[in-house]
Design a protein around this motif. Structure first.
Motif, PDB file in Angstrom:
ATOM      1  N   LEU A 181      64.624  13.222  75.375  1.00  0.00           N
ATOM      2  CA  LEU A 181      64.985  14.493  74.689  1.00  0.00           C
ATOM      3  C   LEU A 181      63.772  15.080  74.249  1.00  0.00           C
ATOM      4  CD1 LEU A 181      67.877  12.130  72.927  1.00  0.00           C
ATOM      5  CD2 LEU A 181      68.265  14.479  74.163  1.00  0.00           C
ATOM      6  N   TYR A 234      62.690  18.649  75.300  1.00  0.00           N
ATOM      7  CA  TYR A 234      62.917  20.103  74.881  1.00  0.00           C
ATOM      8  C   TYR A 234      61.934  20.619  73.797  1.00  0.00           C
ATOM      9  CZ  TYR A 234      67.278  18.521  76.803  1.00  0.00           C
ATOM     10  OH  TYR A 234      68.372  18.206  77.568  1.00  0.00           O
ATOM     11  N   ILE A 291      81.770  17.786  88.759  1.00  0.00           N
ATOM     12  CA  ILE A 291      82.172  18.153  89.903  1.00  0.00           C
ATOM     13  C   ILE A 291      82.442  16.887  90.735  1.00  0.00           C
ATOM     14  CG2 ILE A 291      81.246  19.033  92.171  1.00  0.00           C
ATOM     15  CD1 ILE A 291      79.576  20.910  90.765  1.00  0.00           C
TER      16      ILE A 291
HETATM   17  O1  ME8 Z   1      71.352  11.934  82.695  1.00  0.00           O
HETATM   18  N1  ME8 Z   1      78.880  17.249  88.191  1.00  0.00           N
HETATM   19  O2  ME8 Z   1      69.818  12.498  84.377  1.00  0.00           O
HETATM   20  P1  ME8 Z   1      70.706  12.461  85.628  1.00  0.00           P
HETATM   21  C1  ME8 Z   1      78.417  18.020  87.331  1.00  0.00           C
HETATM   22  N2  ME8 Z   1      67.756  12.046  82.808  1.00  0.00           N
HETATM   23  N3  ME8 Z   1      77.222  17.856  86.914  1.00  0.00           N
HETATM   24  C2  ME8 Z   1      76.517  16.833  87.090  1.00  0.00           C
HETATM   25  C3  ME8 Z   1      76.934  15.923  87.986  1.00  0.00           C
HETATM   26  C4  ME8 Z   1      78.467  16.199  88.561  1.00  0.00           C
HETATM   27  N4  ME8 Z   1      79.100  15.219  89.301  1.00  0.00           N
HETATM   28  N5  ME8 Z   1      76.246  14.791  88.247  1.00  0.00           N
HETATM   29  C5  ME8 Z   1      75.073  15.213  87.506  1.00  0.00           C
HETATM   30  C6  ME8 Z   1      70.374  12.218  83.232  1.00  0.00           C
HETATM   31  N6  ME8 Z   1      75.357  16.221  86.708  1.00  0.00           N
HETATM   32  C7  ME8 Z   1      69.076  12.228  82.085  1.00  0.00           C
HETATM   33  C8  ME8 Z   1      69.158  13.545  81.310  1.00  0.00           C
HETATM   34  S1  ME8 Z   1      68.301  15.087  79.360  1.00  0.00           S
HETATM   35  C9  ME8 Z   1      67.058  15.059  78.346  1.00  0.00           C
HETATM   36  C10 ME8 Z   1      67.867  13.384  80.174  1.00  0.00           C
HETATM   37  C11 ME8 Z   1      74.252  16.917  85.900  1.00  0.00           C
HETATM   38  O3  ME8 Z   1      69.823  12.796  86.740  1.00  0.00           O
HETATM   39  C12 ME8 Z   1      74.918  16.913  84.742  1.00  0.00           C
HETATM   40  O4  ME8 Z   1      74.121  18.223  83.651  1.00  0.00           O
HETATM   41  O5  ME8 Z   1      71.848  11.373  85.764  1.00  0.00           O
HETATM   42  C13 ME8 Z   1      74.441  15.733  84.175  1.00  0.00           C
HETATM   43  O6  ME8 Z   1      74.518  15.864  82.612  1.00  0.00           O
HETATM   44  C14 ME8 Z   1      73.279  15.504  84.641  1.00  0.00           C
HETATM   45  O7  ME8 Z   1      73.203  16.164  85.899  1.00  0.00           O
HETATM   46  C15 ME8 Z   1      72.743  14.082  84.753  1.00  0.00           C
HETATM   47  O8  ME8 Z   1      71.569  13.811  85.544  1.00  0.00           O
END
Ligand code: ME8
Length: 512
Positions: free
Chosen positions: A234, A237, A295
């Motif tokens: 976090l 940012y 999605i």
């Molecule tokens: O959670 N539909 O990373 P992550 C829509 N590193 N958006 C999606 C999705 C889907 N099926 N799958 C992933 C993390 N996303 C952490 C975040 S931030 C300080 C740290 C998008 O690689 C969506 O924005 O698992 C989700 O919150 C993010 O990718 C999670 O990516």
């Protein structure tokens, strides 16, 4: 004076596997907002990046027989490459393995510690490595002999270890006060209620260090512990804004962030933990956290661990980047979950892009080529129906701005589709081909239609930048000079200026 700076972020993604459509979706939508605000005269800082520490990444690296840093270098690069492929206008790409970031995290840790919010104790409870999240007993159920989280369906394991804790419980009332004073901090509204009831149900102190693995930023003064990956992540940012140098122009201009755009899966971290850490460190919380939907693939969330992913690069190769950008914005109702498929992308390209906006551009420009000497007409006289169409843009400009400021992307795209439809109807109803004896009328219809192409292209630019640039080029308008405000001007195009038809904007998909 109104603050004309705008700071927007995407989540920083785990480089545990290569990016998929869910990541592309968050990044594209963030880019649409960033481009819109720039078009409206804002100085924008748009941040994305990768979240590279923690047990999940350490395990993924082990599985691939790589050391974690080499593994992250490789996969983070695929995320960085994707920013180019998606035509994102991010101003920075932060990696949590960078020194600028780890220094900021250690600094924040020291600040929380100094302010009396960190203590050493023992964690006993459930942990999901896949979510990098702690779960309460009532958030875990038995399934096929395994314990899983009700929230994410991911497997949890029992963890008992010495850990530093953050006094989250102390911030419970302050958080509720903050939500109350900032009613639009969490959007959409439905998700805000979830968060508030979770906070009201009672916040326990949060474990913010782990001891059983080593891939992470070490706790200052206790190297046996690594900092919990969410506290680490976090902080990106603000580390990208030069934190702890809060006097730097980046930090001063852009913090607090205007919008953290995230998926609903990580709302708790952004809407509860993050503002609590910041309040404890005497830093203002962000202005808005928007948790969009997922999605889906069939009924399920598209995710790497489920293996049901659509590769954005394949889709782009087949249909084009603007086509994908448009489709995701149009098809997935923003804020809700949405299904995507190759059938519906094809019908969206044909009906919205080729037959609606593309058709309007093509018919206007070809007509002008043949009947107006390929020039912007000089002699025109707007009648009521002309003013009505032109004003339907300007009269809605303040609503459009408000919609975007509230992340009401559905209204924005609905407006563009309706105006494209109206424009085609205007062209049909005015029938310039039947006005060859009344040249002033013919010229007026074409002038209005060219103006409308300009207005639509400006509105579409944040969503389909390459195609909008092409349609503006047909009018000899340079994208470097466009502004949202100019939508109010109904006589922007230079009388007698030459036109420069760039040809078909969107090829129709015909399946034999
Ligand atoms: O959670 N539909 O990373 P992550 C829509 N590193 N958006 C999606 C999705 C889907 N099926 N799958 C992933 C993390 N996303 C952490 C975040 S931030 C300080 C740290 C998008 O690689 C969506 O924005 O698992 C989700 O919150 C993010 O990718 C999670 O990516």
């Amino acid at each position: 004076m109104q603050n004309k700076n705008y700071y927007i972020t995407t989540p920083i993604y785990y480089p545990s596997a290569k990016p998929h459509m869910g990541h592309a979706y968050s990044s594209i939508v963030a880019d649409v907002f960033a481009r819109f605000k720039r078009l409206d005269g804002y100085k924008v800082f748009f941040l994305t990046g990768t979240d590279e520490h923690g047990q999940k990444i350490e395990n993924a690296a082990k599985k691939n027989k790589k050391n974690p840093k080499d593994f992250c270098d490789e996969i983070s690069k695929t995320f960085k490459d994707l920013t180019k492929i998606l035509n994102l206008t991010n101003d920075d790409f932060i990696r949590t393995t960078e020194k600028r970031h780890s220094e900021a995290v250690k600094n924040l840790w020291n600040k929380l510690h100094k302010n009396g919010d960190i203590y050493l104790s023992k964690y006993k409870g459930w942990y999901s490595v896949s979510d990098e999240a702690y779960y309460n007993e009532d958030e875990v159920i038995d399934k096929d002999g395994k314990k899983i989280s009700i929230l994410s369906n991911s497997i949890v394991e029992w963890v008992e270890e010495e850990s530093f804790f953050f006094k989250l419980s102390k911030w419970q009332n302050k958080l509720l006060e903050f939500y109350n004073q900032n009613p639009n901090f969490i959007l959409p509204k439905s998700r805000k209620n979830e968060v508030i009831s979770f906070v009201k149900s009672g916040l326990k102190d949060l474990s913010i260090s782990r001891k059983s693995f080593s891939w992470g930023i070490k706790v200052p003064n206790d190297k046996k512990h690594v900092i919990y990956v969410w506290l680490d992540a976090l902080t990106n940012y603000i580390s990208a804004l030069n934190y702890p140098d809060t006097q730097s122009s980046l930090f001063k201009n852009f913090w607090p962030a205007d919008l953290h755009l995230i998926g609903k899966d990580i709302l708790r971290f952004h809407a509860i933990y993050w503002p609590a850490f910041l309040l404890s460190a005497d830093i203002l919380p962000p202005k808005r956290v928007y948790g969009h939907g997922w999605i889906l693939s069939g009924e399920e969330k598209m995710s790497k661990s489920k293996g049901n992913i659509l590769d954005p690069i394949e889709i782009i190769k087949k249909y084009g980047i603007d086509q994908l950008r448009y489709y995701l914005v149009k098809e997935v109702s923003f804020g809700n979950d949405g299904n995507i498929s190759t059938e519906s992308i094809e019908s969206c390209i044909n009906s919205d892009l080729a037959n609606n906006f593309g058709n309007f551009c093509q018919r206007t420009l070809s007509f002008a080529e043949k009947n107006c000497n390929n020039q912007v007409p000089k002699n025109y006289n707007f009648l009521e129906e002309d003013n009505e169409l032109l004003n339907s843009f300007s009269l809605n400009l303040s609503k459009i701005r408000k919609d975007i400021d509230n992340q009401n992307l559905n209204e924005y795209i609905k407006f563009i589709i309706a105006r494209s439809f109206d424009s085609n109807k205007y062209f049909n109803d005015s029938a310039p081909w039947s006005q060859k004896e009344k040249l002033e009328r013919l010229n007026t219809i074409i002038y209005v239609s060219l103006e409308v192409i300009r207005k639509l292209s400006i509105l579409l630019f944040p969503i389909i930048p390459q195609s909008a640039e092409k349609s503006l080029k047909s009018l000899n308008v340079s994208v470097s000079k466009i502004s949202l405000e100019s939508i109010n001007n109904h006589e922007f195009l230079t009388k007698g200026g030459s036109l420069n038809n760039q040809g078909i904007l969107f090829k129709k998909i015909i399946n034999k």
